[in-house]
Motif scaffolding. Sequence first.
Motif, mmCIF file in Angstrom:
data_model
loop_
_atom_site.group_PDB
_atom_site.id
_atom_site.type_symbol
_atom_site.label_atom_id
_atom_site.label_comp_id
_atom_site.label_asym_id
_atom_site.label_seq_id
_atom_site.Cartn_x
_atom_site.Cartn_y
_atom_site.Cartn_z
ATOM 1 N N SER A 4 0.807 -1.212 0.000
ATOM 2 C CA SER A 4 0.000 0.000 0.000
ATOM 3 C C SER A 4 0.840 1.262 0.000
ATOM 4 O O SER A 4 0.341 2.343 0.222
ATOM 5 N N ALA A 5 2.130 1.132 -0.214
ATOM 6 C CA ALA A 5 3.010 2.301 -0.232
ATOM 7 C C ALA A 5 3.800 2.313 -1.526
ATOM 8 O O ALA A 5 4.348 1.299 -1.942
ATOM 9 N N GLU A 6 3.841 3.458 -2.197
ATOM 10 C CA GLU A 6 4.616 3.607 -3.407
ATOM 11 C C GLU A 6 6.090 3.717 -3.060
ATOM 12 O O GLU A 6 6.456 4.237 -2.016
ATOM 13 N N ARG A 7 6.948 3.220 -3.943
ATOM 14 C CA ARG A 7 8.357 3.544 -3.822
ATOM 15 C C ARG A 7 8.548 4.913 -4.435
ATOM 16 O O ARG A 7 8.249 5.130 -5.595
ATOM 17 N N ALA A 8 9.028 5.834 -3.645
ATOM 18 C CA ALA A 8 9.101 7.226 -4.089
ATOM 19 C C ALA A 8 10.544 7.686 -4.082
ATOM 20 O O ALA A 8 11.098 7.996 -3.031
ATOM 21 N N PRO A 9 11.193 7.745 -5.239
ATOM 22 C CA PRO A 9 12.576 8.191 -5.262
ATOM 23 C C PRO A 9 12.742 9.668 -4.961
ATOM 24 O O PRO A 9 13.829 10.132 -4.671
ATOM 25 N N ASP A 10 11.668 10.424 -5.027
ATOM 26 C CA ASP A 10 11.728 11.856 -4.756
ATOM 27 C C ASP A 10 11.978 12.068 -3.262
ATOM 28 O O ASP A 10 11.128 11.734 -2.431
ATOM 29 N N PRO A 11 13.144 12.627 -2.866
ATOM 30 C CA PRO A 11 13.433 12.799 -1.435
ATOM 31 C C PRO A 11 12.483 13.762 -0.745
ATOM 32 O O PRO A 11 12.366 13.753 0.478
ATOM 33 N N ARG A 13 9.319 13.602 -1.038
ATOM 34 C CA ARG A 13 8.112 12.863 -0.694
ATOM 35 C C ARG A 13 8.406 11.744 0.293
ATOM 36 O O ARG A 13 7.591 11.425 1.142
ATOM 37 N N GLY A 14 9.572 11.135 0.163
ATOM 38 C CA GLY A 14 9.902 10.030 1.046
ATOM 39 C C GLY A 14 9.084 8.796 0.718
ATOM 40 O O GLY A 14 8.676 8.576 -0.419
ATOM 41 N N LEU A 15 8.850 7.970 1.725
ATOM 42 C CA LEU A 15 8.025 6.781 1.571
ATOM 43 C C LEU A 15 6.560 7.206 1.613
ATOM 44 O O LEU A 15 6.096 7.766 2.612
ATOM 45 N N VAL A 16 5.844 6.940 0.538
ATOM 46 C CA VAL A 16 4.465 7.418 0.425
ATOM 47 C C VAL A 16 3.497 6.362 0.957
ATOM 48 O O VAL A 16 3.436 5.247 0.441
ATOM 49 N N ILE A 17 2.757 6.711 1.985
ATOM 50 C CA ILE A 17 1.734 5.839 2.554
ATOM 51 C C ILE A 17 0.391 6.264 1.966
ATOM 52 O O ILE A 17 -0.037 7.412 2.132
ATOM 53 N N HIS A 46 7.756 1.921 15.216
ATOM 54 C CA HIS A 46 8.990 2.586 15.610
ATOM 55 C C HIS A 46 10.195 2.097 14.808
ATOM 56 O O HIS A 46 11.040 2.890 14.386
ATOM 57 N N GLY A 47 10.295 0.796 14.589
ATOM 58 C CA GLY A 47 11.442 0.261 13.871
ATOM 59 C C GLY A 47 11.556 0.790 12.452
ATOM 60 O O GLY A 47 12.658 1.074 11.958
ATOM 61 N N ILE A 48 10.427 0.936 11.779
ATOM 62 C CA ILE A 48 10.432 1.471 10.418
ATOM 63 C C ILE A 48 10.830 2.942 10.428
ATOM 64 O O ILE A 48 11.554 3.415 9.540
ATOM 65 N N ALA A 186 12.314 14.150 3.187
ATOM 66 C CA ALA A 186 11.112 13.737 3.916
ATOM 67 C C ALA A 186 11.210 12.262 4.257
ATOM 68 O O ALA A 186 11.655 11.443 3.441
ATOM 69 N N GLY A 187 10.779 11.934 5.468
ATOM 70 C CA GLY A 187 10.759 10.533 5.861
ATOM 71 C C GLY A 187 9.588 9.791 5.258
ATOM 72 O O GLY A 187 9.747 8.770 4.585
ATOM 73 N N PHE A 188 8.383 10.316 5.480
ATOM 74 C CA PHE A 188 7.166 9.665 5.021
ATOM 75 C C PHE A 188 6.173 10.725 4.541
ATOM 76 O O PHE A 188 6.040 11.781 5.164
ATOM 77 N N GLU A 189 5.466 10.426 3.473
ATOM 78 C CA GLU A 189 4.301 11.222 3.088
ATOM 79 C C GLU A 189 3.080 10.450 3.547
ATOM 80 O O GLU A 189 2.903 9.274 3.198
ATOM 81 N N ILE A 190 2.217 11.098 4.327
ATOM 82 C CA ILE A 190 1.102 10.391 4.957
ATOM 83 C C ILE A 190 -0.227 11.004 4.542
ATOM 84 O O ILE A 190 -0.288 12.142 4.089
ATOM 85 N N PRO A 191 -1.325 10.236 4.705
ATOM 86 C CA PRO A 191 -2.656 10.782 4.436
ATOM 87 C C PRO A 191 -2.993 11.933 5.384
ATOM 88 O O PRO A 191 -2.275 12.204 6.350
ATOM 89 N N ASN A 192 -4.108 12.584 5.129
ATOM 90 C CA ASN A 192 -4.553 13.726 5.923
ATOM 91 C C ASN A 192 -5.179 13.239 7.233
ATOM 92 O O ASN A 192 -6.394 13.280 7.419
ATOM 93 N N LEU A 193 -4.324 12.763 8.122
ATOM 94 C CA LEU A 193 -4.736 12.219 9.410
ATOM 95 C C LEU A 193 -4.022 12.965 10.525
ATOM 96 O O LEU A 193 -2.907 13.464 10.326
ATOM 97 N N PHE A 194 -4.641 13.018 11.692
ATOM 98 C CA PHE A 194 -3.957 13.613 12.843
ATOM 99 C C PHE A 194 -3.218 12.488 13.557
ATOM 100 O O PHE A 194 -3.827 11.566 14.092
ATOM 101 N N VAL A 195 -1.893 12.571 13.544
ATOM 102 C CA VAL A 195 -1.072 11.496 14.097
ATOM 103 C C VAL A 195 -0.334 11.967 15.343
ATOM 104 O O VAL A 195 -0.053 13.160 15.515
ATOM 105 N N VAL A 196 -0.035 11.006 16.192
ATOM 106 C CA VAL A 196 0.667 11.278 17.447
ATOM 107 C C VAL A 196 1.734 10.209 17.651
ATOM 108 O O VAL A 196 1.724 9.164 17.010
#
Length: 225
Positions: A4-11, A13-17, A46-48, A186-196
Amino acid sequence: MARSAERAPDPARGLVIMDNWPGYDLNLFTYPQHYYNDLEYVLIPHGIIVDRIERLAKDIMQDLGCCDLMILCVLKGGYKFCADLVEHLKNISRNSDRCVSMKVDFIRLKSYKNDQSTDQMQIMGGEDLSTLAGKNVLIVEDLVGTGKTMRALLSSIEKHKPNMIKVASLLVKRTPRSDGFKPDYAGFEIPNLFVVGYALDYNEYFRDLNHICVINEHGKEKYRV
């Protein structure tokens, strides 16, 4: 996660979720008991997170190695990301022919109330920004959402004419409110969610959570101010 994640070579964007990524069941992980009813699921374990930061450090070293670098950590949410990133940069520097001399300073930006970003940004702490004149600056941020806060900070720093400014953000959120700003790393590109978690907070709670998780409505209401 890989399906469910694209490989994103664009730094930038990072890892796209992707939006349809269901995350991980909370029961697969350990986390503080006082948050047991406050979370929907684990978005990034955490490990990822740690492995991805190690790769970011390698990319940054390839681009910026062999220079004096002023790292400006954006508190409070960026402190764990910054600490891990600096440690990986130090390890690479010790074990390769590319080296970087680093100094770290801290700044705090305030732009959220509850789960909403406000239009006002406050800059608190840190040395006088004029000390960044002529320096190679790497801003380390936890999350870029609309981009307005980071653009305001960059504008404040650019007035003092640093030699270079780069931005590394652990997370970039896909939101319709974005003004199009993208960090250099960028480490990760994430959906429009509130994360903690991983030092990202909701009204100062959840910083002690190692994984990056999605907060539920019960948690938002419980810790609302």
